[in-house]
Design a protein around this motif. Structure first.
Motif, PDB file in Angstrom:
ATOM      1  N   ILE A 269       0.837  -1.203   0.000  1.00  0.00           N
ATOM      2  CA  ILE A 269       0.000   0.000   0.000  1.00  0.00           C
ATOM      3  C   ILE A 269       0.872   1.254   0.000  1.00  0.00           C
ATOM      4  CG2 ILE A 269      -1.567   1.374   1.439  1.00  0.00           C
ATOM      5  CD1 ILE A 269      -3.027  -0.756  -0.036  1.00  0.00           C
ATOM      6  N   LYS A 270       2.022   1.172   0.652  1.00  0.00           N
ATOM      7  CA  LYS A 270       2.919   2.326   0.702  1.00  0.00           C
ATOM      8  C   LYS A 270       3.502   2.662  -0.667  1.00  0.00           C
ATOM      9  CE  LYS A 270       4.274   1.349   5.504  1.00  0.00           C
ATOM     10  NZ  LYS A 270       5.389   0.926   6.392  1.00  0.00           N
ATOM     11  N   GLN A 271       3.441   1.713  -1.609  1.00  0.00           N
ATOM     12  CA  GLN A 271       3.968   1.952  -2.960  1.00  0.00           C
ATOM     13  C   GLN A 271       2.854   2.149  -3.978  1.00  0.00           C
ATOM     14  OE1 GLN A 271       6.697  -1.666  -2.865  1.00  0.00           O
ATOM     15  NE2 GLN A 271       8.001  -0.180  -3.921  1.00  0.00           N
ATOM     16  N   VAL A 272       1.663   2.497  -3.508  1.00  0.00           N
ATOM     17  CA  VAL A 272       0.530   2.660  -4.408  1.00  0.00           C
ATOM     18  C   VAL A 272       0.757   3.813  -5.395  1.00  0.00           C
ATOM     19  CG1 VAL A 272      -0.825   4.281  -3.015  1.00  0.00           C
ATOM     20  CG2 VAL A 272      -1.998   2.580  -4.425  1.00  0.00           C
ATOM     21  N   TYR A 273       1.734   4.658  -5.099  1.00  0.00           N
ATOM     22  CA  TYR A 273       2.055   5.758  -6.021  1.00  0.00           C
ATOM     23  C   TYR A 273       2.519   5.236  -7.386  1.00  0.00           C
ATOM     24  CZ  TYR A 273       6.726   4.614  -4.231  1.00  0.00           C
ATOM     25  OH  TYR A 273       7.870   3.958  -3.858  1.00  0.00           O
ATOM     26  N   LEU A 274       2.853   3.946  -7.484  1.00  0.00           N
ATOM     27  CA  LEU A 274       3.267   3.398  -8.769  1.00  0.00           C
ATOM     28  C   LEU A 274       2.116   3.377  -9.781  1.00  0.00           C
ATOM     29  CD1 LEU A 274       5.570   0.480  -7.562  1.00  0.00           C
ATOM     30  CD2 LEU A 274       6.276   2.579  -8.713  1.00  0.00           C
ATOM     31  N   PHE A 275       0.884   3.545  -9.290  1.00  0.00           N
ATOM     32  CA  PHE A 275      -0.263   3.646 -10.186  1.00  0.00           C
ATOM     33  C   PHE A 275      -0.397   5.046 -10.793  1.00  0.00           C
ATOM     34  CE2 PHE A 275      -1.755  -0.082  -7.759  1.00  0.00           C
ATOM     35  CZ  PHE A 275      -2.225  -0.881  -8.790  1.00  0.00           C
ATOM     36  N   ILE A 276       0.391   6.001 -10.296  1.00  0.00           N
ATOM     37  CA  ILE A 276       0.234   7.398 -10.727  1.00  0.00           C
ATOM     38  C   ILE A 276       0.333   7.576 -12.246  1.00  0.00           C
ATOM     39  CG2 ILE A 276       1.355   9.676 -10.659  1.00  0.00           C
ATOM     40  CD1 ILE A 276       1.826   9.248  -7.684  1.00  0.00           C
ATOM     41  N   PRO A 277       1.292   6.934 -12.948  1.00  0.00           N
ATOM     42  CA  PRO A 277       1.342   7.131 -14.411  1.00  0.00           C
ATOM     43  C   PRO A 277       0.041   6.743 -15.109  1.00  0.00           C
ATOM     44  CG  PRO A 277       3.377   6.131 -13.636  1.00  0.00           C
ATOM     45  CD  PRO A 277       2.445   6.138 -12.466  1.00  0.00           C
ATOM     46  N   ILE A 278      -0.601   5.678 -14.653  1.00  0.00           N
ATOM     47  CA  ILE A 278      -1.858   5.259 -15.268  1.00  0.00           C
ATOM     48  C   ILE A 278      -2.971   6.249 -14.930  1.00  0.00           C
ATOM     49  CG2 ILE A 278      -3.619   3.442 -15.294  1.00  0.00           C
ATOM     50  CD1 ILE A 278      -1.306   1.446 -14.906  1.00  0.00           C
ATOM     51  N   VAL A 279      -2.952   6.751 -13.691  1.00  0.00           N
ATOM     52  CA  VAL A 279      -3.935   7.772 -13.291  1.00  0.00           C
ATOM     53  C   VAL A 279      -3.755   9.032 -14.141  1.00  0.00           C
ATOM     54  CG1 VAL A 279      -4.691   9.271 -11.411  1.00  0.00           C
ATOM     55  CG2 VAL A 279      -4.139   6.873 -10.945  1.00  0.00           C
ATOM     56  N   ILE A 280      -2.507   9.436 -14.350  1.00  0.00           N
ATOM     57  CA  ILE A 280      -2.230  10.618 -15.173  1.00  0.00           C
ATOM     58  C   ILE A 280      -2.703  10.396 -16.602  1.00  0.00           C
ATOM     59  CG2 ILE A 280      -0.341  11.920 -16.256  1.00  0.00           C
ATOM     60  CD1 ILE A 280       1.121  11.791 -13.579  1.00  0.00           C
TER      61      ILE A 280
END
Length: 731
Positions: A442-453
């Protein structure tokens, strides 16, 4: 691309570390059996070529656009150069066979190189003539000094490459001949298509050199397709090419007046064929999203996706099978092929499914069905969705939104099938101490950011190219706060990987373009549409079933992109003429092009999964067809209920989603033979399937009837009690 220590030969690791992280190196590209593995200066030279090829597309798409046809010609030619450099036309020699077999092929290739170089030299001669103001190139130059030497060298190079067997680390002289021919053909097109002679294509006034270059270029594309995608697409393309010249002698609706060789080939290498919609998409959207996927892979996002799926679903009954569903859905966002998805996630999930009790064929079938669903998973949806946007003119964002409910229904059906199978067999999930720690992931959920962008940029109105570029840049930036930071070397490695990953899809799109060209130039698509209209006069449902079979038949053994491109040219226009909305018609065709990957007898995704599981390929295909059965019904739901494609009000969309989900739940129970915690006898299964079809149809009365039948079945199963079924472990 290729590595000096051959680390890509290793399958993704299935080993636990101190945090129980199961997936390692899921993102590593598998090494195909016919791909060369260079060392030393050759390795660096080929890597540099791949990097420049990817960088060229980023630069051209975002900074300095080229003229459209010129850009597509360079795009295809670059893929051919990389492809012939990396992929051999014959098997490699075994260690016991020495350094080479059939040494005579080298000497004959050296002879074939002479006319290839002569044809290439003539393109510079033609350039000088055009620069001097020549309006018409002398036919003798195009025929005897350029055309025939080019065809002779191309034919010799292709045939010699079939017998040229060398070590995996050695370059091939016959392939050098083919590279020179590809450059000569592309150079001629670049010269002629940037003059007024371009206007004469498809007429008797077209320069004869266009036909010579087109024949050579088509042959090179087909040979490259054979090497990277197998014979299926090549055979279908050859059948269509044969039809061009056999058509005038065929009876009925297949007959047409006919085209000469010169006239047909003077037009097939234009935007009516090879340079048409398929290459338009591969040279823009597809190559860009391949680069995006390569950046995600270089930053190990794939490992994170798979480990996140294990943490979320691993403890439920039949855990690894459900993990494969979640992981394949997530990987489908960044992976454009069903078989590629199978290899990347299945190398990890299939052994674990076998470990918890699934049969080999079932483990492979679950992975094949789940990975195939990745092709319809928004926002990227494989390459076919981009072609749909190009052909229909419907904005890509609308297509992505319309795909949401179909994707939910597909993955829900596979999930229910897997869950019921696990319950029926009394399977357990994985223990908590066998799984990655969700708290850490959960602490690395920021890895989804490119897909969100990517999603945010698309829906904010940015072009697909700008959104894809922003997402690619964000993937590199986000990696700087992750354990797998992307420096200059990692970025170059990502561009290198993108160049390699793009070869197959580009040549497949170009080969599909040949088929599309035949369909448009001969008018066979329009005649098929009239045939479909005739069937529809008897029954519209029968016409849809007929269209389904044609779409699946055209897609068998073909990558999804090519399958959809061909079916969209043959089947979709007829469906539109039936009065079906273009989006619905093309989704209908697209869905069946996708599920052809799990349809026997030729099911590419199932075959890939069988190779990992060790099961019989045909048995795996049949099992994956059974697990993905709901996917063959969902397209008919589009036709009867437009709300499933978001073409209705909020209430209607919500009702359609709920009732259709209940429908696939009942259908899954009927197929597997387990519902409401009890084994279902044969008559109950038939009633379940009937109730499912009522729910799926979408009408108010049919929904109520389906719910009534489901309630009756629930009461029957409750009366039977759990003692009639095998014990069920808690999910």
């Amino acid at each position: 691309m290729t590595t000096e220590n051959h680390k890509n030969d290793q399958a993704p690791t299935v080993a636990e570390d101190e945090d129980h992280i199961l997936a390692h190196d899921v993102d590593e590209e598998p090494v195909e059996a016919n791909r060369r593995q260079y060392t030393g200066w050759l390795f660096y030279a080929v890597s540099a070529m791949a990097i420049l090829y990817s960088a060229f597309h980023l630069y051209t798409l975002n900074i300095a656009p080229l003229e459209t046809w010129s850009f597509r010609i360079v795009h295809v030619c670059g893929a051919l150069i990389l492809g012939f450099t990396l992929f051999a036309g014959a098997r490699f020699v075994a260690e016991t066979e020495g350094a080479a077999r059939h040494r005579w092929t080298t000497w004959l290739a050296a002879v074939a190189l002479l006319p290839a170089l002569y044809a290439l030299y003539q393109t510079f001669n033609i350039h000088q003539l055009i620069a001097a103001g020549t309006v018409r190139i002398p036919p003798e130059i195009e025929t005897w000094h350029f055309g025939w030497p080019l065809l002779a060298a191309t034919a010799m190079g292709i045939v010699l490459s079939w017998f040229h067997q060398r070590r995996r680390s050695m370059f091939s002289l016959p392939d050098l001949v083919l590279i020179v021919c590809a450059v000569a053909s592309a150079t001629y097109f670049l010269e002629v298509y940037n003059t007024q002679m371009r206007m004469s294509t498809g007429t008797s006034f077209a320069p004869i050199g266009i036909s010579f270059s087109a024949i050579a270029g088509t042959a090179l594309i087909m040979e490259m397709t054979r090497r990277v995608a197998g014979m299926a697409l090549v055979v279908i393309a050859l059948i269509f090419l044969g039809y061009v010249f056999a058509g005038p002698y065929l009876p009925g609706f297949l007959g047409y007046p006919g085209l000469s060789i010169q006239r047909f080939f003077s037009q097939v290498y234009t935007d009516a064929g090879v340079l048409g919609p398929t290459t338009a998409v591969s040279s823009t959207y597809i190559i860009l999203f391949i680069i995006f996927a390569a950046f995600l892979q270089a930053s190990k996002v794939g490992d994170y996706f798979v480990n996140f799926a294990f943490a979320a679903a691993g403890r439920s009954r039949g855990g690894p099978a459900k993990v494969s569903i979640f992981a394949s859905g997530l990987m489908g966002m960044i992976n454009g092929t069903s078989a590629g998805n199978v290899v990347s996630t299945g190398s990890l999930t299939i052994p674990l499914m076998k470990k918890v009790g699934y049969k080999k064929r079932t483990a492979g079938a679950v992975e094949a069905a789940a990975s195939t669903g990745g092709q319809i998973m928004p926002p990227i949806m494989g390459a076919g969705a981009f072609i749909m946007a190009e052909i229909t003119g419907i904005p890509y964002t609308e297509i992505a939104i319309a795909a949401i409910i179909p994707a939910i229904l597909y993955f829900a059906s596979v999930y229910f099938m897997v869950d019921f199978e696990a319950a029926r067999l009394g399977m357990r999930g994985m223990r908590k101490d066998e799984l990655p720690r969700l708290s850490k992931l959960i602490k690395q959920v920021y890895l989804f950011i490119p897909i969100v962008i990517l999603i945010y940029a698309l829906f904010m109105g940015y072009s697909v190219i700008r959104a894809g570029t922003l997402a690619t840049v964000s993937a590199a930036v986000v990696s700087w706060i992750s354990p797998n930071k992307m420096g200059i070397r990692a970025i170059l490695r990502a561009l290198d990987l993108a160049g390699l990953m793009s070869i197959q899809i580009i040549v497949v799109c170009a080969c599909a373009g040949v088929i599309v060209g035949v369909i448009s130039l001969t008018g066979v698509g329009a005649r098929f549409s009239s045939l479909l209209l005739g069937v529809a006069e008897a029954s519209q449902l029968l016409a849809l079933i007929f269209a389904m079979f044609i779409s699946i038949l055209l897609g068998m053994g073909m990558p999804t992109t090519a399958a959809y491109a061909v079916a969209a040219s043959v089947v979709a226009p007829g469906l539109v003429q039936l009065g079906i909305e273009p989006l619905t018609a093309h989704f209908f065709v697209f869905y069946f092009a996708v599920v052809s990957a799990i349809t026997p007898p030729v099911a590419l995704a199932s075959y890939a999964a069988a190779g990992i599981s060790g099961a019989n390929a045909m048995e795996t295909s049949v099992s994956s067809f059974r697990i993905g059965l709901a996917a063959f019904i969902v397209p008919f739901m589009f036709f009867y209920n437009g709300a499933l494609l978001m073409d209705a009000g909020v209430f209607e969309i919500a009702r359609a989603l709920i009732t259709a989900t209940i429908g696939v739940y009942l259908l899954s129970g009927g197929v597997i033979g387990w519902i409401f915690r009890v084994v279902a006898p044969w008559f109950t299964r038939i009633i379940l399937i009937a109730a499912a079809l009522l729910m799926i149809e979408g009408g108010l009365y049919t929904d109520l009837a389906g719910i009534a039948v489901a309630i009756v079945i629930y009461l029957m199963q409750k009366q039977r009690g759990p003692h009639h079924g095998e014990p069920v472990r808690a999910s």
